[in-house]
Design a protein around this motif. Structure first.
Motif, PDB file in Angstrom:
ATOM      1  N   ILE A  85      23.541 -73.473 -26.442  1.00 20.04           N
ATOM      2  CA  ILE A  85      24.320 -73.067 -24.473  1.00 20.04           C
ATOM      3  C   ILE A  85      24.356 -71.626 -25.208  1.00 20.04           C
ATOM      4  N   LYS A  86      23.236 -70.859 -24.558  1.00 15.83           N
ATOM      5  CA  LYS A  86      23.114 -69.449 -24.042  1.00 15.83           C
ATOM      6  C   LYS A  86      24.896 -68.913 -24.255  1.00 15.83           C
ATOM      7  N   LEU A  87      24.678 -67.440 -24.891  1.00 14.99           N
ATOM      8  CA  LEU A  87      26.673 -66.562 -24.464  1.00 14.99           C
ATOM      9  C   LEU A  87      25.892 -65.511 -24.042  1.00 14.99           C
ATOM     10  N   LYS A  88      26.682 -65.938 -22.629  1.00 13.70           N
ATOM     11  CA  LYS A  88      26.228 -64.387 -21.892  1.00 13.70           C
ATOM     12  C   LYS A  88      26.125 -63.786 -22.273  1.00 13.70           C
ATOM     13  N   SER A  89      27.096 -62.925 -23.167  1.00 12.42           N
ATOM     14  CA  SER A  89      26.644 -61.441 -24.049  1.00 12.42           C
ATOM     15  C   SER A  89      26.939 -61.953 -25.340  1.00 12.42           C
ATOM     16  N   SER A  90      25.873 -61.421 -26.163  1.00  7.68           N
ATOM     17  CA  SER A  90      25.113 -61.457 -27.771  1.00  7.68           C
ATOM     18  C   SER A  90      26.250 -61.118 -28.504  1.00  7.68           C
ATOM     19  N   VAL A  91      26.582 -61.266 -29.647  1.00  9.25           N
ATOM     20  CA  VAL A  91      27.591 -61.138 -30.388  1.00  9.25           C
ATOM     21  C   VAL A  91      27.137 -60.666 -31.920  1.00  9.25           C
ATOM     22  N   ASP A  92      28.607 -59.552 -32.116  1.00  6.36           N
ATOM     23  CA  ASP A  92      27.461 -58.574 -33.637  1.00  6.36           C
ATOM     24  C   ASP A  92      27.677 -60.089 -34.747  1.00  6.36           C
ATOM     25  N   SER A  93      26.104 -60.585 -35.224  1.00  7.56           N
ATOM     26  CA  SER A  93      26.619 -62.030 -36.731  1.00  7.56           C
ATOM     27  C   SER A  93      27.408 -61.147 -37.864  1.00  7.56           C
ATOM     28  N   GLN A  94      27.483 -59.782 -37.825  1.00 14.54           N
ATOM     29  CA  GLN A  94      28.190 -59.690 -38.820  1.00 14.54           C
ATOM     30  C   GLN A  94      29.489 -59.997 -39.097  1.00 14.54           C
ATOM     31  N   LEU A  95      29.912 -60.007 -37.499  1.00 15.07           N
ATOM     32  CA  LEU A  95      31.769 -60.641 -37.629  1.00 15.07           C
ATOM     33  C   LEU A  95      31.829 -62.417 -38.243  1.00 15.07           C
ATOM     34  N   ILE A  96      31.057 -62.646 -38.444  1.00 17.76           N
ATOM     35  CA  ILE A  96      31.100 -63.920 -39.575  1.00 17.76           C
ATOM     36  C   ILE A  96      31.956 -63.916 -40.217  1.00 17.76           C
ATOM     37  N   PHE A  97      31.700 -62.513 -41.344  1.00  6.71           N
ATOM     38  CA  PHE A  97      32.452 -62.354 -42.303  1.00  6.71           C
ATOM     39  C   PHE A  97      34.235 -61.661 -42.253  1.00  6.71           C
ATOM     40  N   ASN A  98      34.406 -61.855 -40.565  1.00  4.88           N
ATOM     41  CA  ASN A  98      35.731 -61.426 -39.826  1.00  4.88           C
ATOM     42  C   ASN A  98      35.862 -62.805 -39.249  1.00  4.88           C
ATOM     43  N   GLU A  99      36.428 -63.096 -39.411  1.00  2.00           N
ATOM     44  CA  GLU A  99      36.884 -64.665 -38.871  1.00  2.00           C
ATOM     45  C   GLU A  99      37.706 -64.592 -37.401  1.00  2.00           C
ATOM     46  N   ASP A 100      38.664 -63.513 -37.831  1.00  4.17           N
ATOM     47  CA  ASP A 100      39.202 -63.452 -36.737  1.00  4.17           C
ATOM     48  C   ASP A 100      38.547 -62.710 -35.762  1.00  4.17           C
ATOM     49  N   GLU A 101      38.047 -61.584 -36.146  1.00  3.45           N
ATOM     50  CA  GLU A 101      37.138 -60.841 -35.116  1.00  3.45           C
ATOM     51  C   GLU A 101      36.025 -61.565 -34.140  1.00  3.45           C
ATOM     52  N   LEU A 102      35.533 -62.242 -35.010  1.00  2.00           N
ATOM     53  CA  LEU A 102      34.568 -63.678 -34.333  1.00  2.00           C
ATOM     54  C   LEU A 102      35.561 -64.112 -33.867  1.00  2.00           C
ATOM     55  N   ARG A 103      36.216 -65.379 -33.703  1.00  2.00           N
ATOM     56  CA  ARG A 103      36.916 -64.953 -32.908  1.00  2.00           C
ATOM     57  C   ARG A 103      37.705 -64.690 -31.336  1.00  2.00           C
ATOM     58  N   ASN A 104      38.236 -63.711 -31.633  1.00  2.00           N
ATOM     59  CA  ASN A 104      38.464 -62.616 -30.679  1.00  2.00           C
ATOM     60  C   ASN A 104      37.263 -62.895 -29.695  1.00  2.00           C
ATOM     61  N   GLN A 105      36.032 -62.706 -30.032  1.00  2.00           N
ATOM     62  CA  GLN A 105      34.679 -61.960 -29.263  1.00  2.00           C
ATOM     63  C   GLN A 105      33.749 -63.089 -28.464  1.00  2.00           C
ATOM     64  N   LEU A 106      34.786 -64.853 -29.187  1.00  2.42           N
ATOM     65  CA  LEU A 106      33.934 -65.302 -28.778  1.00  2.42           C
ATOM     66  C   LEU A 106      34.955 -66.258 -28.023  1.00  2.42           C
ATOM     67  N   ALA A 107      36.394 -66.153 -27.463  1.00  4.04           N
ATOM     68  CA  ALA A 107      37.439 -67.057 -27.171  1.00  4.04           C
ATOM     69  C   ALA A 107      37.152 -67.585 -25.718  1.00  4.04           C
ATOM     70  N   ASP A 108      36.556 -66.148 -24.733  1.00  4.07           N
ATOM     71  CA  ASP A 108      35.923 -66.988 -24.000  1.00  4.07           C
ATOM     72  C   ASP A 108      34.819 -67.207 -24.147  1.00  4.07           C
ATOM     73  N   GLU A 109      34.133 -67.389 -24.670  1.00  6.62           N
ATOM     74  CA  GLU A 109      32.535 -68.895 -24.050  1.00  6.62           C
ATOM     75  C   GLU A 109      33.221 -70.072 -24.786  1.00  6.62           C
ATOM     76  N   ILE A 110      34.111 -69.534 -26.112  1.00  5.68           N
ATOM     77  CA  ILE A 110      34.209 -71.050 -26.900  1.00  5.68           C
ATOM     78  C   ILE A 110      35.155 -71.540 -27.485  1.00  5.68           C
ATOM     79  N   PRO A 111      36.441 -71.349 -26.153  1.00  2.98           N
ATOM     80  CA  PRO A 111      37.933 -71.290 -26.312  1.00  2.98           C
ATOM     81  C   PRO A 111      38.845 -72.484 -27.246  1.00  2.98           C
ATOM     82  N   ASP A 112      37.619 -73.556 -27.755  1.00  2.00           N
ATOM     83  CA  ASP A 112      38.428 -73.472 -29.239  1.00  2.00           C
ATOM     84  C   ASP A 112      38.289 -73.173 -30.708  1.00  2.00           C
ATOM     85  N   ILE A 113      37.261 -71.847 -30.043  1.00  2.00           N
ATOM     86  CA  ILE A 113      36.754 -71.401 -31.677  1.00  2.00           C
ATOM     87  C   ILE A 113      38.173 -71.343 -32.778  1.00  2.00           C
TER      88      ILE A 113
END
Length: 248
Positions: A85-113
């Motif tokens: 499923i394509k994201l509406k807006s791409s997200v910086d991959s470096q955020l994977i190393f800051n999981e809290d920020e990653l969850r914030n960035q993806l929460a709208d598209e993947i609600p149970d992240i």
């Protein structure tokens, strides 16, 4: 300038610095002692097999033996979703190393992240792997949320559709220790000259019937070769995963 006072201040500063360095040395020695204690928690037979087979353990051996139960779950959609499923807006991959920020960035598209945890040991080139958490705590190792990335941006994902079944009648039991699980593997399963780099507690799902899966507590033992071993943390049996799960 009052050289006497300045001298006293410098002496006090040096004493304080020495005290801090001494404390840090004590902490390092204590941690090393604890690590050695973990290592010697292996049985004599396991330590002998480890020496004879030239097996190295670089991972910390967990000490906790919590009380856990098996968990029944079921898929609510396709077992495997082939089209990301394509994201509406791409997200910086470096955020994977800051999981809290990653969850914030993806929460709208993947609600149970929030209910997933990143696993660097199974992630691949261009794909970050995250496991769903059972009881918001321990990962289900053989199920993945996959985040696809390119040019340092996460662009799409696939997510398993599943739910924990409402009817649960599984007794809680104290699990076997990580040292017992590891010792048994060293004696019987792990090949010579292996390096054990990670030991983690989680769950592993197995087919229960045509519609349900049974997640059992396991110790996952990872080798630096890319191979994984799963030891059932209640009865000590070794779960053999599909060949595709091992990179060895």
């Amino acid at each position: 300038m009052d050289w006497g006072r300045a001298k006293s201040v410098l002496i006090c500063a040096f004493l304080l610095l020495n005290g801090l360095l001494g404390y840090q040395l004590w902490v390092d020695v204590r941690d090393q002692a604890q690590s050695n204690l973990d290592f010697t928690s292996l049985s004599d037979n396991a330590q002998q097999a480890m020496e004879e087979k030239h097996i190295q353990v670089t991972a910390q051996i967990p000490r906790d033996t919590p009380i856990l139960s098996k968990v029944i779950y079921q898929y609510t959609g396709q077992d495997v979703i082939e089209t990301p499923i394509k994201l509406k807006s791409s997200v910086d991959s470096q955020l994977i190393f800051n999981e809290d920020e990653l969850r914030n960035q993806l929460a709208d598209e993947i609600p149970d992240i929030e209910n997933y945890r990143y696993d660097p040991l199974v992630s691949e080139e261009s794909v970050f792997m995250l496991h769903p958490l059972i009881n918001s705590d321990l990962p289900l190792f053989n199920m993945n949320l996959q985040l696809y990335y390119s040019n340092q941006k996460i662009t799409s994902y696939t997510e398993p559709q599943w739910t924990v079944s409402a009817n649960q009648d599984q007794p809680k039991q104290e699990i076997i220790s990580a040292s017992n699980a590891l010792g048994s593997l060293i004696e019987k399963e792990i090949p010579e000259s292996s390096v054990i780099k990670d030991i983690a507690l989680g769950f592993y799902g197995q087919t229960l019937d045509s519609t349900h899966q049974l997640a059992v507590p396991v110790w996952r033992i990872a080798l630096d070769s890319g191979a994984f071993y799963y030891v059932q943390a209640i009865n000590g049996e070794v779960i053999v995963p599909p060949a595709a799960e091992n990179k060895e």
